[in-house]
Scaffold this motif. Structure first.
Motif, PDB file in Angstrom:
ATOM      1  N   UNK A 254       0.821  -1.216   0.000  1.00 19.06           N
ATOM      2  CA  UNK A 254       0.000   0.000   0.000  1.00 19.06           C
ATOM      3  C   UNK A 254       0.853   1.264   0.000  1.00 19.06           C
ATOM      4  N   UNK A 255       2.165   1.092  -0.104  1.00 17.37           N
ATOM      5  CA  UNK A 255       3.055   2.254  -0.099  1.00 17.37           C
ATOM      6  C   UNK A 255       3.223   2.833  -1.494  1.00 17.37           C
ATOM      7  N   UNK A 256       2.600   2.196  -2.497  1.00 10.95           N
ATOM      8  CA  UNK A 256       2.675   2.713  -3.857  1.00 10.95           C
ATOM      9  C   UNK A 256       3.912   2.292  -4.603  1.00 10.95           C
ATOM     10  N   UNK A 257       4.670   1.329  -4.040  1.00  9.61           N
ATOM     11  CA  UNK A 257       5.908   0.907  -4.693  1.00  9.61           C
ATOM     12  C   UNK A 257       5.908  -0.586  -5.019  1.00  9.61           C
ATOM     13  N   UNK A 258       4.783  -1.263  -4.833  1.00 14.58           N
ATOM     14  CA  UNK A 258       4.722  -2.684  -5.153  1.00 14.58           C
ATOM     15  C   UNK A 258       5.606  -3.510  -4.253  1.00 14.58           C
ATOM     16  N   UNK A 259       6.411  -4.364  -4.855  1.00 12.49           N
ATOM     17  CA  UNK A 259       7.321  -5.215  -4.091  1.00 12.49           C
ATOM     18  C   UNK A 259       8.699  -4.571  -4.022  1.00 12.49           C
ATOM     19  N   UNK A 260       9.390  -4.837  -2.905  1.00 13.54           N
ATOM     20  CA  UNK A 260      10.687  -4.193  -2.687  1.00 13.54           C
ATOM     21  C   UNK A 260      11.813  -4.974  -3.356  1.00 13.54           C
ATOM     22  N   UNK A 261      12.794  -4.236  -3.856  1.00 19.89           N
ATOM     23  CA  UNK A 261      14.048  -4.841  -4.326  1.00 19.89           C
ATOM     24  C   UNK A 261      15.149  -4.126  -3.549  1.00 19.89           C
ATOM     25  N   UNK A 262      15.539  -4.708  -2.441  1.00 18.64           N
ATOM     26  CA  UNK A 262      16.519  -4.056  -1.562  1.00 18.64           C
ATOM     27  C   UNK A 262      17.187  -5.105  -0.685  1.00 18.64           C
ATOM     28  N   UNK A 263      18.289  -4.702  -0.047  1.00 18.96           N
ATOM     29  CA  UNK A 263      19.043  -5.619   0.802  1.00 18.96           C
ATOM     30  C   UNK A 263      18.402  -5.730   2.189  1.00 18.96           C
ATOM     31  N   UNK A 264      18.818  -6.781   2.917  1.00 20.76           N
ATOM     32  CA  UNK A 264      18.235  -7.110   4.220  1.00 20.76           C
ATOM     33  C   UNK A 264      18.185  -5.968   5.224  1.00 20.76           C
ATOM     34  N   UNK A 265      19.316  -5.275   5.493  1.00 24.44           N
ATOM     35  CA  UNK A 265      19.284  -4.195   6.490  1.00 24.44           C
ATOM     36  C   UNK A 265      18.283  -3.102   6.145  1.00 24.44           C
ATOM     37  N   UNK A 266      18.149  -2.790   4.850  1.00 30.69           N
ATOM     38  CA  UNK A 266      17.175  -1.777   4.435  1.00 30.69           C
ATOM     39  C   UNK A 266      15.752  -2.277   4.680  1.00 30.69           C
ATOM     40  N   UNK A 267      15.526  -3.554   4.422  1.00 36.26           N
ATOM     41  CA  UNK A 267      14.196  -4.127   4.624  1.00 36.26           C
ATOM     42  C   UNK A 267      13.827  -4.068   6.105  1.00 36.26           C
ATOM     43  N   UNK A 268      14.774  -4.410   6.978  1.00 37.95           N
ATOM     44  CA  UNK A 268      14.520  -4.349   8.424  1.00 37.95           C
ATOM     45  C   UNK A 268      14.134  -2.944   8.843  1.00 37.95           C
ATOM     46  N   UNK A 269      14.814  -1.932   8.263  1.00 39.01           N
ATOM     47  CA  UNK A 269      14.485  -0.551   8.592  1.00 39.01           C
ATOM     48  C   UNK A 269      13.097  -0.151   8.113  1.00 39.01           C
TER      49      UNK A 269
END
Length: 531
Positions: A254-269
């Motif tokens: 619902x953030x308007x960006x679909x699915x994330x493509x990012x590394x683990x530490x960024x996902x945790x944040x």
């Protein structure tokens, strides 16, 4: 006529004047005496009247007091009868009567009219036995010989969040946080999470869903809210959740960006920000749809959010059991109790027979190996899959189906287990002022033991008491007074308590550590005076 000597005349005159003077004095004295006697009589009369008046006042007061005492005695007797009748009702979760649990509020009695009114205040609006409580309360009170009318009202005062003061603002008003986990993808975890949330909402609870899978969020597909974009509050810099059918929703989808493509530490944040900065408001239950695995993201969630309990989702295959076992061990290590196992896609019925396409036994093996008390089976149903794709949960689209009844049983289990866990946690560690000892009964343990407060304080292992590099003890034995007493003890989730000492130091004492400390034995009984 004889003549008298002038001196004799003077002498006679003097005697006459003396006698006259004495007579006057006697008259004056007599008058004063009579006046004094009159005053005495008047004073005595006043005192007598005053005493009589006092005695009459005392008698009236005594009479009024006696009358009041009789009334109070009657009221207290009636109140005692009502509470005794209500104490027959046992809460199945706590194993204690509803009077001892403090559920009975606003008790009013009019014995002249034979009317009794009271309110039963439960710990959750989703209490599965609230109707039973209401009916039973009416029944037992109406059975009293002098009662002609009973008026029972039901209300709920949800339990306050544990250690709310130490939580981010967004989580500070959430009573229970439930993790739905499988540690494996494709087993129907999101289906269980969404249907459980809407089941709890249907039971009357205030519910939210947090989709913690940033790589593959499922919530935008499984529900169909009118607003599909999360909004920000520019002043507070917080996230306003979207809603669907009364349930608050937050997902990276619902953030308007679909699915994330990012590394683990960024996902945790990102997960931390979505969870803790959302304006969830007051919730009875927040259901977290956990992402697969047991890595950084899962550990971050378990550490940021004080999880009340976990529901494990699996399928009948042995491969699913292997991954699920890892998740159960993770929750066990983090002191999060697993209260139920849901075995999805167990079987289907056709041609009058029941088929098990994926075999049997994964769910029962989890229950057997890890001692999880409740197991729920979900069949293979085309409607269950279709409801997930259509945006309307099965328990909403077909609330009378077999699947909906299974989720209803799961919801009842979650409500009861959460209440039991909170009760155990709130009374796990307390201070006994009479024994001057810390009383400990770790959740899920029947053993209770006592610890000396000074011993607990000396065994603190934080950086303020022990040097982290050398291991040298900073707080020496003599630095802690032998008669020290804790000022406050508050639970910290399911694994520890926070103990505040008179010097302002706040000690985090895990249950595991308390179990290893030297215990008090042969505690002398209190004398009647001490009691």
């Amino acid at each position: 006529m004889p003549l008298l000597h002038p001196q004799s005349l003077r002498h006679s005159s003097f005697e006459f004047q003396t006698q006259r003077s004495n007579s006057t004095k006697r008259l004056l004295l007599s008058h004063k005496f009579l006046q004094s006697q009159s005053s005495i009589i008047s004073i005595s009369r006043t005192r007598i009247l005053k005493r009589v008046s006092q005695k009459l006042s005392i008698a009236k007061a005594a009479s009024a007091q006696a009358s009041s005492s009789v009334g109070e005695s009657v009221d207290k007797t009636s109140e005692k009868d009502v509470l005794k009748a209500l104490s027959q009702i046992i809460d199945p979760d706590f194993g204690t009567d509803i009077v001892s649990c403090g559920f009975v509020k606003d008790l009013g009695i009019d014995e002249a009219l034979g009317e009794v009114s009271f309110r039963l205040e439960l710990t959750t609006p989703a209490c599965p036995v609230k109707d039973m409580f209401e009916n039973k309360a009416n029944e037992v009170v109406a059975a009293l010989p002098w009662v002609k009318k009973v008026n029972v009202t039901m209300s709920a005062q949800p339990a306050k969040p544990i250690f709310a003061g130490q939580l981010p603002f967004g989580l500070s008003r959430i009573s229970n946080i439930i993790a739905v986990s499988s540690c494996k993808g494709g087993v129907g975890k999101s289906t269980v999470a969404v249907n459980l949330a809407y089941t709890l909402a249907g039971m009357g609870a205030r519910v939210g869903i947090f989709d913690a899978d940033v790589y593959g969020p499922s919530l935008p597909t499984m529900v169909n809210p009118e607003s599909r974009i999360l909004e920000m509050n520019p002043e507070k810099k917080t996230i306003i959740p979207t809603e669907y059918m009364g349930v608050k929703l937050v997902s990276f989808g619902f953030a308007g960006q679909g699915r994330a493509i990012m590394r683990g530490p960024m996902v945790s944040g990102v997960i931390n920000q979505l969870l803790t900065t959302t304006e969830w408001g007051e919730l009875d239950y927040l259901v977290i749809d956990m992402p697969p695995g047991t890595g950084d993201i899962q550990l971050t969630l378990c550490q940021v959010a004080p999880l009340t309990a976990a529901v494990i989702v699996t399928t009948p295959q042995k491969l699913a059991f292997i991954d699920v076992a890892k998740g159960v061990r993770m929750f066990s290590k983090l002191k999060v109790p697993c209260v139920a196992v849901v075995e999805n896609m167990c079987h289907f019925d056709a041609d009058g027979k029941r088929y098990y396409p994926f075999g049997k036994g994964s769910g029962s093996e989890v229950v057997k190996q890890f001692g999880i008390p409740h197991l729920f089976d979900l069949p293979i149903r085309p409607t269950l899959s279709a409801s997930g794709d259509s945006g309307t949960p099965e328990v909403v689209s077909d609330p009378l189906s077999d699947v909906a009844r299974t989720f209803q049983d799961l919801g009842v289990c979650v409500v009861q287990q959460c209440a039991k866990i909170r009760q155990q946690v709130s009374t796990a560690v307390t201070y006994d002022k009479y024994l001057k000892a810390i009383r400990v009964k770790v959740p899920n343990s029947d053993e209770e033991f006592l610890l000396h407060p000074a011993t607990v304080r000396r065994n603190d292992r934080s950086a303020q008491s022990v040097d982290e590099w050398t291991g040298e003890q900073k707080v020496l034995y003599g630095d802690v007074a032998e008669d020290i007493e804790p000022e406050d003890i508050q639970p910290m989730g399911n694994y520890a308590v926070s103990i505040t000492w008179p010097d302002g130091f706040s000690q985090i004492a895990p249950y595991d550590q308390l179990e290893e400390i030297e215990r008090l034995v042969d505690v002398p009984p209190l004398s009647p005076v001490e009691v």
